[in-house]
Design a protein around this motif. Structure first.
Motif, mmCIF file in Angstrom:
data_model
loop_
_atom_site.group_PDB
_atom_site.id
_atom_site.type_symbol
_atom_site.label_atom_id
_atom_site.label_comp_id
_atom_site.label_asym_id
_atom_site.label_seq_id
_atom_site.Cartn_x
_atom_site.Cartn_y
_atom_site.Cartn_z
ATOM 1 N N UNK A 202 -49.117 103.917 4.245
ATOM 2 C CA UNK A 202 -49.076 105.321 3.823
ATOM 3 C C UNK A 202 -47.639 105.836 3.812
ATOM 4 N N UNK A 203 -46.851 105.436 4.810
ATOM 5 C CA UNK A 203 -45.452 105.856 4.855
ATOM 6 C C UNK A 203 -44.677 105.315 3.663
ATOM 7 N N UNK A 204 -44.958 104.062 3.286
ATOM 8 C CA UNK A 204 -44.258 103.459 2.155
ATOM 9 C C UNK A 204 -44.598 104.173 0.854
ATOM 10 N N UNK A 205 -45.877 104.501 0.666
ATOM 11 C CA UNK A 205 -46.282 105.209 -0.552
ATOM 12 C C UNK A 205 -45.629 106.588 -0.614
ATOM 13 N N UNK A 206 -45.608 107.308 0.510
ATOM 14 C CA UNK A 206 -45.005 108.640 0.524
ATOM 15 C C UNK A 206 -43.495 108.558 0.317
ATOM 16 N N UNK A 207 -42.869 107.502 0.822
ATOM 17 C CA UNK A 207 -41.438 107.331 0.586
ATOM 18 C C UNK A 207 -41.162 107.115 -0.898
ATOM 19 N N UNK A 208 -42.008 106.320 -1.564
ATOM 20 C CA UNK A 208 -41.852 106.131 -3.000
ATOM 21 C C UNK A 208 -42.046 107.419 -3.770
ATOM 22 N N UNK A 209 -43.024 108.225 -3.369
ATOM 23 C CA UNK A 209 -43.251 109.525 -4.010
ATOM 24 C C UNK A 209 -42.071 110.463 -3.778
ATOM 25 N N UNK A 210 -41.546 110.464 -2.554
ATOM 26 C CA UNK A 210 -40.398 111.324 -2.240
ATOM 27 C C UNK A 210 -39.189 110.946 -3.084
ATOM 28 N N UNK A 211 -38.929 109.643 -3.220
ATOM 29 C CA UNK A 211 -37.786 109.189 -4.002
ATOM 30 C C UNK A 211 -37.991 109.488 -5.490
ATOM 31 N N UNK A 212 -39.248 109.452 -5.960
ATOM 32 C CA UNK A 212 -39.508 109.838 -7.347
ATOM 33 C C UNK A 212 -39.194 111.314 -7.559
ATOM 34 N N UNK A 213 -39.570 112.123 -6.582
ATOM 35 C CA UNK A 213 -39.377 113.575 -6.709
ATOM 36 C C UNK A 213 -37.893 113.917 -6.739
ATOM 37 N N UNK A 214 -37.136 113.326 -5.837
ATOM 38 C CA UNK A 214 -35.677 113.481 -5.811
ATOM 39 C C UNK A 214 -35.122 112.222 -5.170
ATOM 40 N N UNK A 215 -34.124 111.646 -5.752
ATOM 41 C CA UNK A 215 -33.763 110.261 -5.463
ATOM 42 C C UNK A 215 -33.236 110.038 -4.051
ATOM 43 N N UNK A 216 -32.665 111.055 -3.390
ATOM 44 C CA UNK A 216 -31.953 110.796 -2.132
ATOM 45 C C UNK A 216 -32.822 110.230 -1.009
#
Length: 463
Positions: A202-216
């Motif tokens: 779940x953490x990995x998926x949310x990290x991918x979503x966060x990076x999609x939203x804004x790259x940093x």
């Protein structure tokens, strides 16, 4: 008598639910005020970015408007959809414009209420992380009370710390003015929460979503992988066993899942909106040259080498090309933000602290820096306070330097922006003072931080 007095003090602190109600009412009042203010004043309360978001949502909803048809390779195969990038200066994921579609059919301030709701979610996540993963490890939280009162002490402390975020003027002003940073903060805190819960997928998926939203947020992947590796290798050194674990099965699974989420979301958006999405959401930021004044001292280098004649960079002398190059800022920025994530993750310093240091260095050495960027790292401060051992004088000094260097810069920026004075060099000097002052604050916080030493230390990390 002392324990009873202390307990009575804790009892006088309102519950977290009351804090949420007060925070919600405050934001609703400010949003209603923004509507009145914008209707009666030339200087608007609403951020200009909110109008950009709203226009982008309108372009998606009405594809025939100004011929803004989506240009993705698969767009014609489905249904006619508009192109949010037909709106100049819209440089975000199209998912943000989709979330704000109700601005058109429901209410123009829907987005502000959405951002305010994310503020409340963020406060709740901070409270839950404190209660579940931070405060139970603090042995000195309530040394003079019985065990049955410790839960009440934790609730009171967690409420106070969550209030420093929910009632932070910077936080509620940014969201009620219409900035979307609160959504990104929600994604980042969810990533952290799942990581601390050891829900690695779940953490990995949310990290991918966060990076999609804004790259940093992609920088957090380094510390997550480093912590995962450190869990399974004894010692704190950089031996072969540790380096081998960096490319081990579990670290690779985390990297592939987060990277896969990022790529899938990007591929879907590209299929619908094509190259405009790829350029505006990502490529533009890799080569952004903002010569307008901002906190970053790089603005002056770009200003001095900025060409208004329309020539290319190849026409400039080599030294000017180096000053204009994104790598001038990108190399030290990524070296520090990724390096701290790798090193501090290896030392098991705790993910909230590691992410705070990574984000602080990323923002401090970014080529463009505005006030809303500070939200990216102040988000973690309530999670760090219980483990920071500083005197109240040091806290006051840190606050004074952090705000004072900004005030010093803003005073000079006022002369440039509103009075038209030629103070570019003086503003650049103040930008250097800002960097030095904020770097000192970061150093003080790092020196006062006490890592987890309990046997439950590893429960903080994804794994």
């Amino acid at each position: 008598m002392q324990p009873n007095t202390s307990a009575a003090w804790q009892d006088r602190i309102p519950g977290f639910q009351k804090l949420l109600v007060v925070s919600a009412v405050l934001r609703v009042v400010l949003i209603l005020y923004s509507e009145w203010h914008d209707a009666h004043s030339i200087v608007k309360y609403t951020d200009v970015d909110y109008r950009v978001f709203s226009d982008a949502a309108r372009f998606i909803l009405y594809p025939k408007l100004q011929g803004n048809i989506a240009k993705g390779p698969l767009a014609p195969l489905f249904f006619t959809v508009g192109d949010p990038y037909a709106r100049e200066t819209y440089r975000y994921t199209p998912l943000l414009a989709i979330l704000l579609l109700p601005n058109e059919w429901l209410h123009p301030s829907f987005g502000k209420y959405l951002f305010a709701a994310c503020d409340l979610i963020n406060g709740t996540l901070i409270y839950q992380i404190l209660m579940l993963h931070i405060l139970p490890h603090i042995k000195s939280l309530a040394p003079d009370v019985s065990a049955e009162n410790s839960k009440r002490f934790m609730r009171a402390h967690a409420t106070l710390l969550a209030a420093t975020h929910l009632l932070n003027p910077l936080v509620f002003t940014i969201s009620t003015r219409g900035s979307s940073e609160a959504i990104l903060c929600t994604f980042v805190l969810l990533t952290l929460f799942y990581a601390l819960e050891r829900r690695q997928n779940a953490a990995a998926v949310m990290l991918g979503l966060s990076a999609h939203w804004k790259i940093y947020p992609i920088i957090y992947g380094v510390s997550c992988v480093s912590v995962i590796t450190s869990q399974r290798v004894d010692g704190k050194g950089w031996d072969f066993a540790y380096l081998r674990r960096l490319v081990g099965r579990q670290a690779l699974c985390f990297a592939l899942l987060s990277g896969g989420t990022f790529i899938i979301l990007g591929a879907i958006c590209y299929a619908m909106w094509g190259y405009p999405f790829l350029y505006e959401a990502y490529l533009y930021h890799t080569d952004r040259r903002d010569h307008r004044h901002n906190f970053s001292p790089y603005f002056y280098l770009i200003y001095l080498t900025y060409s208004s004649s329309g020539g290319t960079s190849a026409d400039l002398p080599i030294w000017r090309q180096l000053l204009r190059s994104p790598f001038t800022s990108l190399i030290p920025q990524l070296t520090l933000s990724l390096g701290t994530g790798l090193v501090l993750g290896r030392l098991s310093a705790g993910l909230p602290f590691v992410w705070f240091v990574q984000t602080f260095t990323f923002v401090l050495f970014n080529r463009v820096c505005t006030s809303q960027y500070f939200i990216w790292y102040t988000l973690f401060i309530p999670l760090l306070v219980p483990r920071i051992n500083l005197s109240w004088k040091k806290w006051v000094m840190c606050g004074a330097v952090w705000m004072g260097t900004q005030a010093l810069w803003l005073a000079e920026a006022y002369k440039l922006e509103f009075l038209g004075d030629d103070v570019f060099f003086g503003l650049w000097v103040r930008s250097l003072v800002y960097v030095a002052g904020h770097a000192w604050v970061l150093g003080v916080i790092m020196s006062g931080y006490t890592p987890f030493v309990s046997c439950n230390q590893h429960s903080q990390a994804p794994g």
